[in-house]
Design a protein around this motif. Structure first.
Motif, short mmCIF file in Angstrom:
data_model
loop_
_atom_site.label_atom_id
_atom_site.label_comp_id
_atom_site.label_asym_id
_atom_site.label_seq_id
_atom_site.Cartn_x
_atom_site.Cartn_y
_atom_site.Cartn_z
N LYS A 35 0.83 -1.20 0.00
CA LYS A 35 0.00 0.00 0.00
C LYS A 35 0.87 1.25 0.00
CE LYS A 35 -4.01 2.30 1.72
NZ LYS A 35 -4.27 3.23 2.76
N GLU A 36 0.61 2.09 -1.00
CA GLU A 36 1.33 3.35 -1.15
C GLU A 36 0.42 4.47 -0.65
OE1 GLU A 36 3.49 5.43 -5.03
OE2 GLU A 36 1.69 4.24 -5.31
N PHE A 37 0.94 5.36 0.20
CA PHE A 37 0.12 6.46 0.71
C PHE A 37 1.03 7.55 1.28
CE2 PHE A 37 0.85 3.55 4.19
CZ PHE A 37 1.01 4.35 5.32
N PHE A 38 0.42 8.66 1.68
CA PHE A 38 1.19 9.77 2.25
C PHE A 38 0.89 9.96 3.73
CE2 PHE A 38 1.08 10.88 -2.22
CZ PHE A 38 2.41 11.23 -2.43
N VAL A 39 1.95 10.27 4.47
CA VAL A 39 1.80 10.77 5.84
C VAL A 39 2.13 12.26 5.76
CG1 VAL A 39 2.94 10.83 8.09
CG2 VAL A 39 2.21 8.64 7.11
N ILE A 40 1.24 13.07 6.31
CA ILE A 40 1.41 14.52 6.29
C ILE A 40 1.85 14.98 7.66
CG2 ILE A 40 0.20 16.76 6.09
CD1 ILE A 40 -0.99 13.73 4.17
N GLU A 41 2.95 15.71 7.69
CA GLU A 41 3.47 16.27 8.95
C GLU A 41 3.37 17.79 8.86
OE1 GLU A 41 7.62 16.09 11.61
OE2 GLU A 41 7.51 15.02 9.71
N GLY A 52 -1.42 13.81 9.53
CA GLY A 52 -2.54 13.37 8.70
C GLY A 52 -2.09 12.19 7.84
N GLU A 53 -3.05 11.49 7.24
CA GLU A 53 -2.73 10.34 6.38
C GLU A 53 -3.67 10.33 5.18
OE1 GLU A 53 -2.34 6.50 8.42
OE2 GLU A 53 -3.22 5.50 6.68
N SER A 54 -3.11 10.08 4.00
CA SER A 54 -3.95 10.01 2.80
C SER A 54 -4.49 8.59 2.61
CB SER A 54 -3.15 10.42 1.55
OG SER A 54 -2.23 9.41 1.19
N VAL A 55 -5.71 8.49 2.04
CA VAL A 55 -6.31 7.16 1.90
C VAL A 55 -6.55 6.73 0.45
CG1 VAL A 55 -7.39 7.18 4.19
CG2 VAL A 55 -8.67 8.06 2.22
N ALA A 56 -6.20 7.58 -0.51
CA ALA A 56 -6.41 7.18 -1.92
C ALA A 56 -5.53 5.97 -2.24
CB ALA A 56 -6.05 8.34 -2.85
N PHE A 57 -6.04 5.10 -3.11
CA PHE A 57 -5.28 3.91 -3.52
C PHE A 57 -4.46 4.23 -4.78
CE2 PHE A 57 -8.92 2.14 -1.15
CZ PHE A 57 -8.24 1.40 -0.21
N SER A 58 -3.62 3.29 -5.18
CA SER A 58 -2.76 3.52 -6.34
C SER A 58 -3.55 3.53 -7.65
CB SER A 58 -1.65 2.46 -6.41
OG SER A 58 -0.85 2.58 -5.25
N SER A 59 -4.67 2.82 -7.67
CA SER A 59 -5.52 2.83 -8.88
C SER A 59 -6.93 3.32 -8.50
CB SER A 59 -5.58 1.43 -9.51
OG SER A 59 -5.98 0.48 -8.55
N PRO A 60 -7.68 3.87 -9.48
CA PRO A 60 -8.96 4.54 -9.14
C PRO A 60 -10.16 3.59 -9.08
CG PRO A 60 -8.42 4.90 -11.44
CD PRO A 60 -7.32 4.05 -10.89
N TRP A 61 -10.06 2.52 -8.32
CA TRP A 61 -11.16 1.55 -8.26
C TRP A 61 -12.23 1.93 -7.26
CZ3 TRP A 61 -12.14 -0.83 -3.62
CH2 TRP A 61 -11.11 -0.77 -2.68
N TYR A 62 -11.87 2.73 -6.25
CA TYR A 62 -12.86 3.10 -5.23
C TYR A 62 -13.50 4.46 -5.56
CZ TYR A 62 -15.01 4.38 -0.81
OH TYR A 62 -15.91 4.80 0.14
N THR A 63 -12.66 5.48 -5.75
CA THR A 63 -13.13 6.74 -6.34
C THR A 63 -12.14 7.09 -7.45
OG1 THR A 63 -11.80 8.29 -5.03
CG2 THR A 63 -13.91 7.57 -4.06
N GLU A 64 -12.34 8.24 -8.06
CA GLU A 64 -11.45 8.65 -9.16
C GLU A 64 -10.05 9.04 -8.67
OE1 GLU A 64 -13.70 12.43 -7.94
OE2 GLU A 64 -14.02 10.28 -7.93
N GLU A 65 -9.89 9.26 -7.37
CA GLU A 65 -8.58 9.71 -6.86
C GLU A 65 -7.57 8.57 -6.77
OE1 GLU A 65 -8.29 12.85 -3.68
OE2 GLU A 65 -10.41 12.37 -3.52
N THR A 66 -6.31 8.91 -6.94
CA THR A 66 -5.22 7.94 -6.79
C THR A 66 -4.11 8.59 -5.94
OG1 THR A 66 -3.97 8.71 -8.72
CG2 THR A 66 -5.64 7.00 -9.12
N VAL A 67 -3.13 7.80 -5.58
CA VAL A 67 -1.97 8.34 -4.84
C VAL A 67 -1.33 9.48 -5.65
CG1 VAL A 67 0.33 7.77 -3.94
CG2 VAL A 67 -1.54 6.13 -3.68
N LYS A 68 -1.19 9.24 -6.96
CA LYS A 68 -0.53 10.23 -7.81
C LYS A 68 -1.35 11.52 -7.95
CE LYS A 68 2.63 8.64 -10.90
NZ LYS A 68 3.08 7.94 -12.12
#
Length: 374
Positions: A35-41, A52-68
């Motif tokens: 799992k690829e994601f961001f931790v925000i400091e 904070g922590e991002s929850v988008a996945f690497s591919s847009p299968w859940y919503t249109e958002e991705t890690v990128k």
């Protein structure tokens, strides 16, 4: 330090992490285990740090958002807006982000760090800053589609023994009514729900009506991921409460769905609705309208998990959420102590902010890239 002092953020650090899940996770896009994601400091002028922590996945299968896409939105639009001037209260963050359409997961990741920083400035737990009162929260467990009925039953037995308060099973055409019927033989009194992940249409009304026999807590998102109209038609036809997940991306979506009678329950995910401020608005409205809510999971690591716990302390979260313990997902989580579940409950930390310390050593171990913004 009192809350009247504005929250001045002097630096934001984006840590991009790659963490291996204990077990592979399967979606319609295929299977992944890393799992690829961001931790925000977010570092305040005071030296305090909000996470904070991002929850988008690497591919847009859940919503249109991705890690990128989250990275692009945070870096090029949202972080510059956030660093522009101090905020007096975290509620102002979503207002500041309004000119940017959607991209809720990117917004929520940054807003979460501001909420953590704010509650640390006040010296109170994030749960209290949000208005939560619970000292412990009930948790359920979510189970993917298994290779066989035997595997599924065995898995559920294990979780029931561990004390989880509710079990969610995935269904899809060809793996639905018979599966639920069989599970009810083994677990006649188990609080059980079915998650359809938008796999059905109104043509399946007769099939979905058959589920009414099995006393399910709810059927989650049976129809299209962006629909509230057809769900209203379906809810009139079935006795089982419909729960909406993907369809609810804002307070307005929730209001319209409730007004139309599209559901009796709403799953609130912080990332999906754009942050804690919007999640709280949806919660307050549902409380007023007598709609039950619960907190869904996005395979979060410890920081995201801590935000979910804090949100779930609000009193209309009357159904167990998906926030299981750290060890269910990770060999080693990025927080100290890790989130633990005892007899189906998580004790809410009374430490300030998210209530957990970020383990810098573990964070470094999983970090693949770091970017600093001042």
């Amino acid at each position: 330090m009192n809350h009247l002092q504005p929250i001045q953020i002097k630096e934001i650090i984006l840590h991009k992490l790659m963490m291996r899940l204990k077990a592979p996770f399967s979606t319609s896009f295929g299977t992944f285990q890393d799992k690829e994601f961001f931790v925000i400091e977010a570092i305040g002028e005071s030296g305090l740090i909000g996470w904070g922590e991002s929850v988008a996945f690497s591919s847009p299968w859940y919503t249109e958002e991705t890690v990128k896409t989250s990275e692009h939105m945070m870096e090029d639009f949202l972080i510059p807006l956030l660093l522009k001037k101090p905020v007096n209260h975290p509620d102002e963050v979503s207002e500041r982000f309004l000119p940017i359409r959607r991209n809720n997961m990117a917004k929520a990741a940054l807003e979460g760090a501001v909420w953590d920083l704010y509650s640390k400035q006040l010296g109170i737990p994030l749960s209290k800053a949000l208005g939560g009162t619970k000292k412990e929260i009930d948790v359920g467990v979510s189970i993917g589609i298994q290779d066989s009925m035997e595997d599924l039953v065995q898995l559920i037995e294990g979780y029931v023994e561990e004390g989880y308060k509710r079990v969610k099973v995935k269904i899809k055409p060809g793996w639905d009514v018979e599966v639920i019927k069989e599970l009810r033989k083994y677990f006649p009194n188990l609080p059980l729900m079915a998650d359809a992940n938008s796999a059905y249409t109104l043509k399946d009304i007769e099939l979905l009506k058959q589920l009414d026999e099995y006393d399910l807590l709810m059927i989650e998102q049976p129809l299209a991921h962006d629909d509230i109209v057809d769900h209203a038609i379906l809810q009139k036809e079935v006795k089982t409460p419909i729960c909406l997940d993907e369809s609810i991306t804002s307070f307005d979506d929730a209001r319209k769905a409730v007004e139309m009678g599209s559901c009796k329950i709403i799953n609130i995910k912080i990332g999906r609705v754009g942050g804690l401020t919007e999640a709280k608005k949806i919660h307050d409205y549902c409380k007023q309208k007598g709609i039950a809510v619960w907190c869904g999971g996005m395979l979060e690591a410890g920081i995201g998990r801590a935000h979910n716990i804090a949100l779930t302390t609000l009193d209309q979260f009357i159904l167990p959420g998906d926030t299981a313990g750290s060890s269910r997902y990770w060999e080693r989580d990025i927080i100290n102590p890790e989130v633990t579940v005892h007899k189906g409950q998580i004790i809410v930390s009374d430490n300030s902010g998210i209530g957990y310390e970020v383990d810098r050593e573990v964070l470094r171990r999983y970090t693949v890239e770091t970017k600093i913004f001042k």
